[in-house]
Design a protein around this motif. Structure first.
Motif, PDB file in Angstrom:
ATOM      1  N   GLU A 213      41.539  68.968  51.510  1.00 60.55           N
ATOM      2  CA  GLU A 213      40.633  68.453  51.814  1.00 60.55           C
ATOM      3  C   GLU A 213      40.166  67.461  52.232  1.00 60.55           C
ATOM      4  O   GLU A 213      39.029  67.222  52.904  1.00 60.55           O
ATOM      5  CB  GLU A 213      40.032  68.722  49.832  1.00 60.55           C
ATOM      6  N   LEU A 214      40.842  66.234  52.135  1.00 59.74           N
ATOM      7  CA  LEU A 214      40.825  65.215  53.628  1.00 59.74           C
ATOM      8  C   LEU A 214      40.560  66.151  54.779  1.00 59.74           C
ATOM      9  O   LEU A 214      39.823  65.369  55.786  1.00 59.74           O
ATOM     10  CB  LEU A 214      41.907  64.162  53.020  1.00 59.74           C
ATOM     11  N   ASP A 215      41.610  67.181  55.076  1.00 58.76           N
ATOM     12  CA  ASP A 215      41.668  66.987  56.615  1.00 58.76           C
ATOM     13  C   ASP A 215      40.721  67.684  57.104  1.00 58.76           C
ATOM     14  O   ASP A 215      40.056  67.720  58.093  1.00 58.76           O
ATOM     15  CB  ASP A 215      42.977  68.088  55.881  1.00 58.76           C
ATOM     16  N   SER A 216      40.020  68.538  55.694  1.00 57.00           N
ATOM     17  CA  SER A 216      38.987  69.507  56.147  1.00 57.00           C
ATOM     18  C   SER A 216      38.014  68.379  56.299  1.00 57.00           C
ATOM     19  O   SER A 216      36.600  68.290  57.128  1.00 57.00           O
ATOM     20  CB  SER A 216      38.336  70.171  55.198  1.00 57.00           C
TER      21      SER A 216
ATOM     22  N   HIS B  77      33.841  65.342  60.130  1.00 59.84           N
ATOM     23  CA  HIS B  77      33.652  63.970  60.977  1.00 59.84           C
ATOM     24  C   HIS B  77      34.098  64.378  62.642  1.00 59.84           C
ATOM     25  O   HIS B  77      33.794  62.499  62.863  1.00 59.84           O
ATOM     26  CB  HIS B  77      33.535  63.615  60.213  1.00 59.84           C
ATOM     27  N   SER B  78      35.217  64.556  63.220  1.00 58.65           N
ATOM     28  CA  SER B  78      35.163  64.624  64.483  1.00 58.65           C
ATOM     29  C   SER B  78      35.976  63.364  64.233  1.00 58.65           C
ATOM     30  O   SER B  78      35.682  62.542  65.247  1.00 58.65           O
ATOM     31  CB  SER B  78      33.661  64.752  65.134  1.00 58.65           C
ATOM     32  N   LEU B  79      36.428  62.750  63.676  1.00 56.42           N
ATOM     33  CA  LEU B  79      37.824  61.995  62.884  1.00 56.42           C
ATOM     34  C   LEU B  79      38.602  61.613  63.993  1.00 56.42           C
ATOM     35  O   LEU B  79      39.217  63.220  64.782  1.00 56.42           O
ATOM     36  CB  LEU B  79      38.533  61.944  61.976  1.00 56.42           C
ATOM     37  N   MET B  80      39.421  60.557  64.961  1.00 58.49           N
ATOM     38  CA  MET B  80      40.620  60.546  66.271  1.00 58.49           C
ATOM     39  C   MET B  80      41.750  60.602  64.876  1.00 58.49           C
ATOM     40  O   MET B  80      41.697  61.002  63.140  1.00 58.49           O
ATOM     41  CB  MET B  80      40.818  59.429  66.114  1.00 58.49           C
TER      42      MET B  80
ATOM     43  N   LYS C  15      43.304  60.366  59.886  1.00 61.91           N
ATOM     44  CA  LYS C  15      44.318  60.686  59.486  1.00 61.91           C
ATOM     45  C   LYS C  15      44.564  59.998  57.918  1.00 61.91           C
ATOM     46  O   LYS C  15      45.753  60.041  58.859  1.00 61.91           O
ATOM     47  CB  LYS C  15      44.797  62.227  60.344  1.00 61.91           C
ATOM     48  N   ILE C  16      44.422  61.399  57.164  1.00 63.42           N
ATOM     49  CA  ILE C  16      45.127  60.443  56.153  1.00 63.42           C
ATOM     50  C   ILE C  16      46.182  61.000  55.971  1.00 63.42           C
ATOM     51  O   ILE C  16      46.285  62.542  55.744  1.00 63.42           O
ATOM     52  CB  ILE C  16      44.680  59.981  54.425  1.00 63.42           C
ATOM     53  N   LYS C  17      47.655  60.581  56.022  1.00 64.89           N
ATOM     54  CA  LYS C  17      49.164  61.764  56.135  1.00 64.89           C
ATOM     55  C   LYS C  17      49.703  61.360  54.902  1.00 64.89           C
ATOM     56  O   LYS C  17      50.283  62.859  54.777  1.00 64.89           O
ATOM     57  CB  LYS C  17      49.573  61.068  57.376  1.00 64.89           C
ATOM     58  N   ASN C  18      49.451  60.389  54.405  1.00 70.81           N
ATOM     59  CA  ASN C  18      49.876  60.770  52.496  1.00 70.81           C
ATOM     60  C   ASN C  18      49.365  60.226  51.469  1.00 70.81           C
ATOM     61  O   ASN C  18      49.079  58.634  51.589  1.00 70.81           O
ATOM     62  CB  ASN C  18      51.479  60.159  52.575  1.00 70.81           C
TER      63      ASN C  18
END
Length: 646
Positions: A581-584, A589-592, A596-599
């Motif tokens: 859900e975080l990845d979506s 929001h077209s984030l770089m 991205k939150i990796k963990n």
């Protein structure tokens, strides 16, 4: 001004009850504004070196061969480059430019980037750099805010502009890196009165009319560039830097006191849109050395280094951490004897270095092979952009060269502020103040940092400090004091040896190890809109390249009863669902990539005023959260490290 006890590397003085830190090289003397007294602008720096040694190689690149591999470096001499950049400047005169006009550069590192930049200086234009990681909206904002009339780019960037030509009212000329122009594309822009020319065409135009007296070089206090920050919060800010500012930055970097000369070879792979790389270029140019561009793919950097055999290299911690990890992984893959050999040799070499010596035996038996991976001639490595860990700095010094310098600086200070010197390198620190500036620490009582204890917000004053933010007086006043101090927002500490160590950030903006800024509060607001998220605290370590987070799931929305909340936070499938859900949300929001939150760690107990994790106004107490989840942070990063090894 009274002098207090002076440590190994830093000269400390007292003025008006303030402690001022200066390089021990200059003491109470005049701060340095440049390397050479007869070079007061960037135009003069290149002109002087080109006239001194016109036939000497300056810029090199590798061309791709038919089989996909790259050939040897091919070089453009100082004299040839001088003609190219001055002809380009004169060619722009044919397009009715005038001193002070803005020219945007949206190109990868290469000869064309330098021709565009220094062509500007030949006729007193102001180059403004753009780069892909800014994002579409920030790019549009910069082009319009800086009132860029001419944009030098490649055809792929022109394609990005064609669907919204009306959004760029000031733009009137596009100059493409490619020699052949797509006529259909050119016609689309002509309808909006925007002309497209090739760089080679502009150079030819300039060559036809070239006369020395057509050049209108800048003055030392003229604007050399406007460099926009990456927009950590809100809109990007344009940092105004003069020719004096940048030349002072070059002098500050030279303060590391490494033995350099006219035969230096530099590998250029850091983006030229950053002031750190541009200062490195002018340092090498002033020395009349050579600059070889990498082929554009970071995965091929090692091959470019082997071909170029550089003597000087600058990079960010992420690159050096990868090098360290690659060497250690290779060692681990060997047998017991090889492992013992490396461990013993490392220990012996480290011990020798602590005595300011080197082991000839272990250099010959072990480290000479490792040094060949850097071409075998490396005499100096400079790390900047983010803190380099003590472990990594020590590793590079033991294995490759004793001269591994860590520096501290910002765009606003021309990448200068402090730097290690050969006098005394204390691993994990940024060394002493640069010779072009002085430093003081300001109290930050809300974070329990006090200048009298050598802790506080780092403030820099000197020839390298910027003039302000372009068309943004409000933000300028926030960071520049009336007596010239720039308030960096970074928290520093001077060690007993007199070296600066970055330990915290006054604002919730963190620079990752690859040099990218992340605005934690902005990202928290975005990720908090996930249906499964009730509360989120994002953490970033400047020594790492990834974000992690502690999340309180939205148990009521997920219809999870209280008695099951603790257990479900340990469930891997539940964690994976929230991660997706975080990845979506990131994509939406077209984030770089670096945003991205990796963990994540899932917590069933909410943040409250009562448990000390929220203020009375319900804002997160970041320091207290960091203390509470210290072991969790380590665990999350360790998990990422294990995944990266697979």
């Amino acid at each position: 001004m009274s002098k207090s006890k002076t440590p190994k590397t830093t000269y400390i003085t007292k003025k008006n009850d303030e402690t001022i830190y200066r390089s021990s090289v200059i003491g109470d003397g005049e701060l340095s504004s440049g390397l050479l007294s007869n070079v007061t602008t960037l135009f003069e720096a290149t002109e002087l070196s080109a006239k001194k040694c016109p036939k000497k190689p300056l810029f090199g690149k590798r061309n791709q061969l038919k089989d996909g591999k790259y050939g040897p470096y091919e070089w453009c001499s100082y004299g040839s480059f001088r003609k190219l950049k001055n002809n380009f400047g004169c060619g722009l005169l044919e397009k009715k430019i005038k001193p002070g006009d803005k020219l945007g550069i949206w190109l990868p590192n290469g000869l064309e980037w330098k021709i565009a930049e220094e062509g500007c200086y030949a006729v007193s234009l102001i180059p403004v750099s753009l780069y892909d990681t800014l994002g579409k909206e920030s790019t549009k904002y910069i082009i319009n805010h800086a009132e860029i009339e001419i944009l030098v780019c490649n055809e792929s960037k022109i394609e990005k502009l064609k669907d919204n030509i009306q959004d760029y009212p000031a733009l009137r000329l596009l100059i493409t890196k490619e020699k052949k122009i797509d006529q259909e594309l050119a016609n689309i822009f002509l309808e909006s009165d925007i002309e497209i020319l090739s760089m080679s065409a502009v150079i030819k135009m300039g060559k036809k009319i070239y006369k020395e007296d057509l050049l209108t070089p800048p003055n030392p206090d003229d604007i050399a560039t406007i460099m926009y920050t990456s927009g950590t919060t809100g809109k990007p800010k344009g940092v105004i830097l003069t020719h004096t500012n940048i030349l002072a930055g070059v002098a500050g970097g030279n303060g590391c006191a490494i033995d350099v000369g006219e035969n230096e070879v530099y590998i250029s792979f850091l983006p030229l849109v950053h002031i750190f790389e541009r200062c490195m270029h002018y340092w090498i140019i002033t020395l009349t050395g050579r600059i070889g561009f990498y082929t554009g793919n970071i995965k091929n950097l090692s091959k470019d280094i082997l071909e170029l055999k550089p003597t000087i290299m600058a990079g960010v911690p992420r690159v050096f951490n990868r090098i360290k990890d690659a060497v250690l992984m290779k060692v681990e893959s060997k047998g017991k004897i090889s492992k013992w050999l490396f461990k013993t040799g490392y220990s012996k070499q480290k011990s020798k270095m602590e005595q300011k010596k080197e082991s000839n035996f272990w250099n010959k038996v072990l480290f000479s092979k490792l040094k060949q991976t850097f071409g075998g001639r490396m005499k100096g490595i400079v790390s900047g952009g983010a803190p380099l860990s003590s472990e990594c700095q020590e590793f590079l010094r033991v294995c490759f060269t004793k001269n591994v310098f860590q520096g501290y600086g910002l765009t606003e200070t021309c990448a200068c502020g402090a730097i290690n010197t050969t006098t005394y390198i204390e691993n994990g620190t940024c060394g002493s103040p640069s010779v072009c500036n002085e430093i003081k620490l300001m109290d930050v009582p809300e974070m329990n940092y006090y200048a009298k204890k050598h802790y506080g917000e780092i403030c820099v004053r000197g020839y390298n400090v910027f003039q302000g933010y372009y068309k943004n007086e409000e933000e300028t006043k926030k960071v520049l004091t009336e007596d010239g101090w720039f308030k960096t927002g970074d928290i520093g500490h001077f060690t007993k040896e007199g070296n600066l160590k970055i330990i915290d950030r006054k604002k919730n903006i963190v620079k990752l190890s690859q040099g990218e800024y992340v605005a934690l509060e902005k990202l928290e607001e975005i990720y908090k809109t996930c249906a499964s998220v009730s509360e989120i605290w994002i953490y970033a370590d400047s020594y790492k390249n990834s974000l992690i987070a502690v999340i309180i799931p939205n148990f009521s929305a997920l219809k999870i009863p209280e008695e099951k909340q603790k257990e479900i936070c340990k469930d891997k499938e539940f964690k994976n669902k929230i991660q997706l859900e975080l990845d979506s949300m990131m994509q939406e929001h077209s984030l770089m990539g670096f945003e991205k939150i990796k963990n994540v760690h899932l917590e069933h107990i909410p943040f409250t005023v009562e448990n000390g994790l929220l203020t009375d106004t319900l804002k997160m107490k970041r320091f207290q959260l960091k203390v509470k989840y210290e072991k969790t942070i380590d665990s999350l990063y360790n998990e990422l490290n294990e995944l990266n090894k697979k």
